[in-house]
Motif scaffolding. Structure first.
Motif, mmCIF file in Angstrom:
data_model
loop_
_atom_site.group_PDB
_atom_site.id
_atom_site.type_symbol
_atom_site.label_atom_id
_atom_site.label_comp_id
_atom_site.label_asym_id
_atom_site.label_seq_id
_atom_site.Cartn_x
_atom_site.Cartn_y
_atom_site.Cartn_z
ATOM 1 N N VAL A 179 3.379 5.905 -5.688
ATOM 2 C CA VAL A 179 3.436 6.006 -7.147
ATOM 3 C C VAL A 179 2.191 6.695 -7.696
ATOM 4 C CG1 VAL A 179 3.616 4.711 -9.306
ATOM 5 C CG2 VAL A 179 4.907 3.964 -7.297
ATOM 6 N N VAL A 180 1.032 6.391 -7.138
ATOM 7 C CA VAL A 180 -0.200 7.051 -7.586
ATOM 8 C C VAL A 180 -0.073 8.560 -7.432
ATOM 9 C CG1 VAL A 180 -2.655 7.389 -7.076
ATOM 10 C CG2 VAL A 180 -1.711 5.067 -7.201
ATOM 11 N N ALA A 181 0.636 8.990 -6.393
ATOM 12 C CA ALA A 181 0.839 10.425 -6.160
ATOM 13 C C ALA A 181 1.927 11.018 -7.039
ATOM 14 C CB ALA A 181 1.174 10.660 -4.688
ATOM 15 N N GLY A 182 2.565 10.177 -7.873
ATOM 16 C CA GLY A 182 3.564 10.686 -8.801
ATOM 17 C C GLY A 182 5.000 10.403 -8.407
ATOM 18 N N GLY A 183 5.222 9.594 -7.363
ATOM 19 C CA GLY A 183 6.574 9.329 -6.885
ATOM 20 C C GLY A 183 7.247 8.165 -7.585
ATOM 21 N N SER A 184 8.576 8.120 -7.514
ATOM 22 C CA SER A 184 9.389 7.043 -8.069
ATOM 23 C C SER A 184 10.120 6.335 -6.928
ATOM 24 C CB SER A 184 10.410 7.594 -9.072
ATOM 25 O OG SER A 184 9.768 8.232 -10.164
ATOM 26 N N GLY A 185 10.743 5.189 -7.220
ATOM 27 C CA GLY A 185 11.492 4.501 -6.178
ATOM 28 C C GLY A 185 11.916 3.108 -6.597
ATOM 29 N N LEU A 186 12.535 2.416 -5.652
ATOM 30 C CA LEU A 186 13.013 1.049 -5.851
ATOM 31 C C LEU A 186 12.317 0.146 -4.838
ATOM 32 C CD1 LEU A 186 14.970 -1.158 -6.902
ATOM 33 C CD2 LEU A 186 16.684 -0.283 -5.292
ATOM 34 N N VAL A 187 11.778 -0.973 -5.325
ATOM 35 C CA VAL A 187 11.069 -1.931 -4.471
ATOM 36 C C VAL A 187 11.884 -3.206 -4.360
ATOM 37 C CG1 VAL A 187 9.009 -3.366 -4.250
ATOM 38 C CG2 VAL A 187 8.796 -1.004 -5.036
ATOM 39 N N LEU A 188 12.201 -3.602 -3.128
ATOM 40 C CA LEU A 188 12.865 -4.877 -2.852
ATOM 41 C C LEU A 188 11.872 -5.750 -2.099
ATOM 42 C CD1 LEU A 188 16.293 -3.558 -1.532
ATOM 43 C CD2 LEU A 188 15.792 -4.374 -3.818
ATOM 44 N N MET A 189 11.359 -6.767 -2.788
ATOM 45 C CA MET A 189 10.408 -7.689 -2.165
ATOM 46 C C MET A 189 10.746 -9.100 -2.586
ATOM 47 S SD MET A 189 6.573 -6.111 -2.428
ATOM 48 C CE MET A 189 6.103 -4.613 -1.575
ATOM 49 N N GLU A 193 0.826 -1.209 0.000
ATOM 50 C CA GLU A 193 0.000 0.000 0.000
ATOM 51 C C GLU A 193 0.860 1.258 0.000
ATOM 52 O OE1 GLU A 193 -3.884 1.974 2.210
ATOM 53 O OE2 GLU A 193 -2.907 0.217 3.086
ATOM 54 N N GLU A 194 1.932 1.247 0.774
ATOM 55 C CA GLU A 194 2.832 2.402 0.835
ATOM 56 C C GLU A 194 3.433 2.682 -0.540
ATOM 57 O OE1 GLU A 194 6.874 3.731 3.279
ATOM 58 O OE2 GLU A 194 5.978 1.760 3.597
ATOM 59 N N VAL A 195 3.863 1.628 -1.242
ATOM 60 C CA VAL A 195 4.436 1.802 -2.576
ATOM 61 C C VAL A 195 3.383 2.313 -3.548
ATOM 62 C CG1 VAL A 195 5.530 0.628 -4.517
ATOM 63 C CG2 VAL A 195 6.138 -0.030 -2.187
ATOM 64 N N THR A 255 7.418 11.571 -15.022
ATOM 65 C CA THR A 255 6.639 10.326 -15.018
ATOM 66 C C THR A 255 7.195 9.390 -13.948
ATOM 67 O OG1 THR A 255 6.243 10.529 -17.392
ATOM 68 C CG2 THR A 255 5.869 8.365 -16.408
ATOM 69 N N PRO A 256 6.334 8.831 -13.098
ATOM 70 C CA PRO A 256 6.832 7.920 -12.054
ATOM 71 C C PRO A 256 7.583 6.729 -12.659
ATOM 72 C CG PRO A 256 4.536 8.496 -11.645
ATOM 73 C CD PRO A 256 4.870 9.026 -13.001
ATOM 74 N N ARG A 257 8.701 6.377 -12.023
ATOM 75 C CA ARG A 257 9.493 5.209 -12.438
ATOM 76 C C ARG A 257 9.699 4.321 -11.216
ATOM 77 N NH1 ARG A 257 13.952 7.499 -12.664
ATOM 78 N NH2 ARG A 257 13.135 9.586 -12.249
ATOM 79 N N LEU A 258 9.369 3.063 -11.375
ATOM 80 C CA LEU A 258 9.473 2.119 -10.268
ATOM 81 C C LEU A 258 10.337 0.934 -10.704
ATOM 82 C CD1 LEU A 258 8.288 1.906 -7.366
ATOM 83 C CD2 LEU A 258 6.568 0.352 -8.309
ATOM 84 N N ALA A 259 11.446 0.730 -10.025
ATOM 85 C CA ALA A 259 12.302 -0.436 -10.269
ATOM 86 C C ALA A 259 11.966 -1.494 -9.227
ATOM 87 C CB ALA A 259 13.771 -0.038 -10.177
ATOM 88 N N LEU A 260 11.919 -2.768 -9.650
ATOM 89 C CA LEU A 260 11.513 -3.834 -8.740
ATOM 90 C C LEU A 260 12.429 -5.039 -8.889
ATOM 91 C CD1 LEU A 260 8.682 -2.795 -10.490
ATOM 92 C CD2 LEU A 260 7.748 -3.563 -8.319
ATOM 93 N N THR A 261 12.804 -5.634 -7.767
ATOM 94 C CA THR A 261 13.615 -6.851 -7.793
ATOM 95 C C THR A 261 13.437 -7.620 -6.498
ATOM 96 O OG1 THR A 261 15.847 -7.763 -8.036
ATOM 97 C CG2 THR A 261 15.664 -5.670 -6.891
ATOM 98 N N LYS A 265 5.115 -8.105 -5.809
ATOM 99 C CA LYS A 265 5.721 -6.942 -6.485
ATOM 100 C C LYS A 265 4.860 -6.442 -7.627
ATOM 101 C CE LYS A 265 9.623 -8.870 -7.514
ATOM 102 N NZ LYS A 265 9.390 -10.169 -6.842
ATOM 103 N N SER A 266 4.235 -7.360 -8.381
ATOM 104 C CA SER A 266 3.512 -6.932 -9.581
ATOM 105 C C SER A 266 2.370 -5.979 -9.251
ATOM 106 C CB SER A 266 2.997 -8.150 -10.358
ATOM 107 O OG SER A 266 2.142 -8.935 -9.544
ATOM 108 N N LEU A 267 1.703 -6.194 -8.107
ATOM 109 C CA LEU A 267 0.617 -5.284 -7.741
ATOM 110 C C LEU A 267 1.130 -3.877 -7.471
ATOM 111 C CD1 LEU A 267 -1.691 -7.395 -5.388
ATOM 112 C CD2 LEU A 267 -2.143 -6.674 -7.736
ATOM 113 N N CYS A 268 2.404 -3.753 -7.108
ATOM 114 C CA CYS A 268 2.972 -2.435 -6.796
ATOM 115 C C CYS A 268 3.009 -1.532 -8.015
ATOM 116 C CB CYS A 268 4.378 -2.593 -6.217
ATOM 117 S SG CYS A 268 4.412 -3.299 -4.560
ATOM 118 N N TYR A 269 3.032 -2.120 -9.224
ATOM 119 C CA TYR A 269 2.961 -1.267 -10.410
ATOM 120 C C TYR A 269 1.651 -1.440 -11.179
ATOM 121 C CZ TYR A 269 4.685 -5.450 -12.951
ATOM 122 O OH TYR A 269 4.857 -6.711 -13.467
#
Length: 615
Positions: free
Chosen positions: A40-50, A34-36, A178-184, A56-60
């Motif tokens: 992102v919905v608010a326009g933020g970017s970041g890196l997700v480690l899960m 939910e935090e991620v 544009t929000p960018r989200l990296a996930l691994t 992870k897929s729901l995060c984007y």
């Protein structure tokens, strides 16, 4: 390739909770999802480690459906793209994938849908995305966000570095707002910082969801009789619905392993990079559609795996790093249900891996890092303390500890379930090292053990080794115990194995203080490992013996075959098990079960309720 089904219409755009329930059938987010999502919905970017299976897929996917425009997902493998697109289309989401295997007409149709605003999620390979023509197209469109999946591929320190991922740094310059989200799921601290630098995320937050996979029992043991050891695992997991993976170190070994498993009556397939492309597609198709198969594979069978019900993963050779091992065992138990990971290894594996690092053409700094990772993997394999704690520390995560700072036993690795005993192995090590030296450093472990145990074999007699002072001095230990001493001395670096010849044991400089009595060495006693059913108190278990559960699986298999999609994209085993246990009597009751979204309820609800009323 645009969906023929009713696409998600954006009715709840901007509301992640409604999207989560309406589209994906879940009442709430897990962990840091939910935090991620809200970031992102608010326009933020970041890196997700899960961890794999952590959602992870729901995060984007959820932010892409909440924000205006199309969500663009960078994915490394065609099979992975196609499976995720198939799953989204089952949920009523207009999704498509652009890749090199598409016929030209199909690609044109997808691009047409993209420009008409008919797509909400577009999956694309990194090399396709970074073409100037593709970037120019995206310049003209509203983009909800960019998601870079398997983001460890961008780092030169990552275990699956792909040079084409390096070009994704263009996104931060070309689409700065544009929000960018990296996930691994697999990145140690060094890799994390490299990902952030390469993708322009250095000033953006890192969302760490934890790397622990408590539902996976972790086991490691010496490879003594690998066929018997693998057969034991198969007996212990017999009757479980799902699939298994056997990772092998060579192409020939994958084929040999699949062959003897088939001779044993198992449904086993081989998969490696040297196979014909059509044969690889057929093997992957059988695996992904939900058959209860065993896939014998090299690491070429990797990131394209999105199947949730892999019940076990076995490695027949030592992985090159904890990151590689974690990535591969993480393919088990993605549905959160109990799974097993078994590592079989030998002293030769350790020596060969060290030899390969030293002989590689890599730069000195890269070699240093690879040596560190390999030694961390050896430490996990030879551990006398919780393996899970050692693995988590490789990713910069401290396991739970008691008031004294000692890691709390995880309760689901072989060391915690059956703690090994340590003994002062200095004398045993001296005997073995002396036998190696007195026989001329020309023989493998089997002959050295024969000398220590006092066996007058033909080879012992041929070389007059029965006249050596070390002949028969090791009768107090079993053959298995002496092999364990040799393997642990290799792990400690006091012995090497001449991998380029015939596996001769060769003492190193580190053996000198042991032989002189200047260094005490503690060794792990070779003990029987725990067997039988794994603990399952953390998660629910599928009702694999329930006739209703099996009837639901048969219906799902037929439905998936009719649509030419993997079985799990219809419903996962966990959802079917909950349906079988709850036996809902109405569409409303069925819709309350996790994993049954609005679109699936409309599409399959009547059929499922019909099955539940059959006698």
């Amino acid at each position: 390739m645009a969906s023929d089904d009713m696409p998600y219409d954006g009715r709840f755009a901007g509301d992640p909770d409604h999207v989560l329930q309406r589209v994906f059938g879940h009442d709430g987010f897990r962990g840091r999802q939910e935090e991620v999502v809200r970031h992102v919905v608010a326009g933020g970017s970041g890196l997700v480690l899960m961890p794999t299976g952590g959602g992870k897929s729901l995060c984007y996917q959820v932010p892409a459906l909440c924000r205006p425009g199309v969500g663009v997902v960078v994915s490394p493998l065609i099979a992975l793209m196609e499976d995720q697109v198939a799953a989204l289309r089952q949920q009523g989401v207009a999704a498509a994938a652009l890749h090199s295997d598409l016929p030209e007409g199909e690609a044109r149709r997808i691009l047409g849908d993209l420009h008409e605003g008919a797509l909400k999620l577009l999956y694309v390979s990194p090399e396709r995305l970074t073409l100037e023509g593709m970037l120019s197209r995206l310049d003209m469109l509203p983009i909800a966000m960019f998601a870079v999946d398997e983001a460890h591929c961008v780092s030169q320190w990552g275990h699956h570095f792909r040079p084409e991922y390096r070009g994704l740094g263009v996104l931060s310059a070309r689409f700065p707002r544009t929000p960018r989200l990296a996930l691994t799921a697999t990145a140690d601290p060094r890799t994390v910082e490299d990902i952030r630098a390469q993708l322009g995320l250095a000033e953006d937050p890192v969302f760490r969801g934890g790397f622990d996979r408590p539902n996976i029992r972790i086991e490691a043991r010496p490879r003594e009789q690998e066929r018997a050891q693998l057969r034991t695992l198969l007996r212990e997991t017999a009757g479980q619905a799902g699939a298994g993976i056997v990772y092998c170190g060579s192409r020939a070994r994958t084929e040999q392993t699949a062959e003897w498993l088939r001779a044993d009556g198992q449904d086993a397939l081989a998969f490696h990079a040297g196979m014909d492309a059509g044969a690889k597609r057929d093997a992957h198709r059988r695996f992904s559609r939900g058959d209860s198969v065993i896939m014998c594979a090299t690491i070429a069978f990797g990131m394209g795996i999105d199947r949730p019900d892999v019940r076990w993963v076995v490695h027949l050779d030592l992985p090159r790093s904890p990151e590689s091992w974690y990535q591969e065992i993480g393919r088990a138990g993605r549905d959160g249900l109990p799974a097993r990971a078994l590592l079989l290894y030998g002293a030769g594996d350790i020596a060969l891996a060290r030899h390969r690092v030293e002989e590689s053409p890599a730069a000195p700094e890269q070699k240093r890092i690879e040596r560190q990772r390999l030694e961390a993997m050896v430490a996990i394999a030879e551990a006398a303390t919780c393996r899970r704690a050692l693995l988590l520390r490789c990713f910069g995560e401290e396991p739970p500890s008691d008031a004294n700072g000692v890691a709390v036993p995880c309760g689901n690795c072989d060391v915690c379930l059956a703690p090994p005993s340590l003994f002062d192995g200095t004398v045993a090590a001296q005997k073995l090292l002396s036998a190696v030296l007195r026989t001329g450093r020309r023989f493998g472990v089997a002959h050295v053990v024969d000398v220590l145990r006092g066996r007058l074999t033909e080879k012992v007699a041929q070389f007059a080794h029965d006249r050596l002072p070390t002949f028969g001095v090791g009768k107090d230990l079993s053959d298995a115990a002496w092999r364990g001493v040799a393997r642990q001395l290799v792990a400690h670096g006091a012995l090497d194995v001449a991998v380029e010849n015939h596996g001769e044991l060769v003492p190193t400089e580190a053996a000198r203080p042991i032989l002189r009595g200047e260094q005490k060495i503690m060794l792990r006693a070779e003990i029987a490992r725990p067997t039988g059913p794994q603990r399952s108190d953390r998660v629910g278990v599928p009702a694999s013996g329930d006739p209703l559960f099996e009837r639901l699986r048969d219906w799902r298999r037929a439905e998936a075959q009719a649509q030419s999609v993997p079985a799990y994209v219809i419903f996962q085993d966990r959802t079917l098990a909950e349906i079988a246990a709850a036996r809902p009597r109405s569409l409303d009751q069925l819709g309350a079960i996790p994993g049954v979204g609005r679109t699936k309820l409309e599409r399959y609800g009547a059929a499922v309720l019909g099955l539940l009323t059959e006698q």
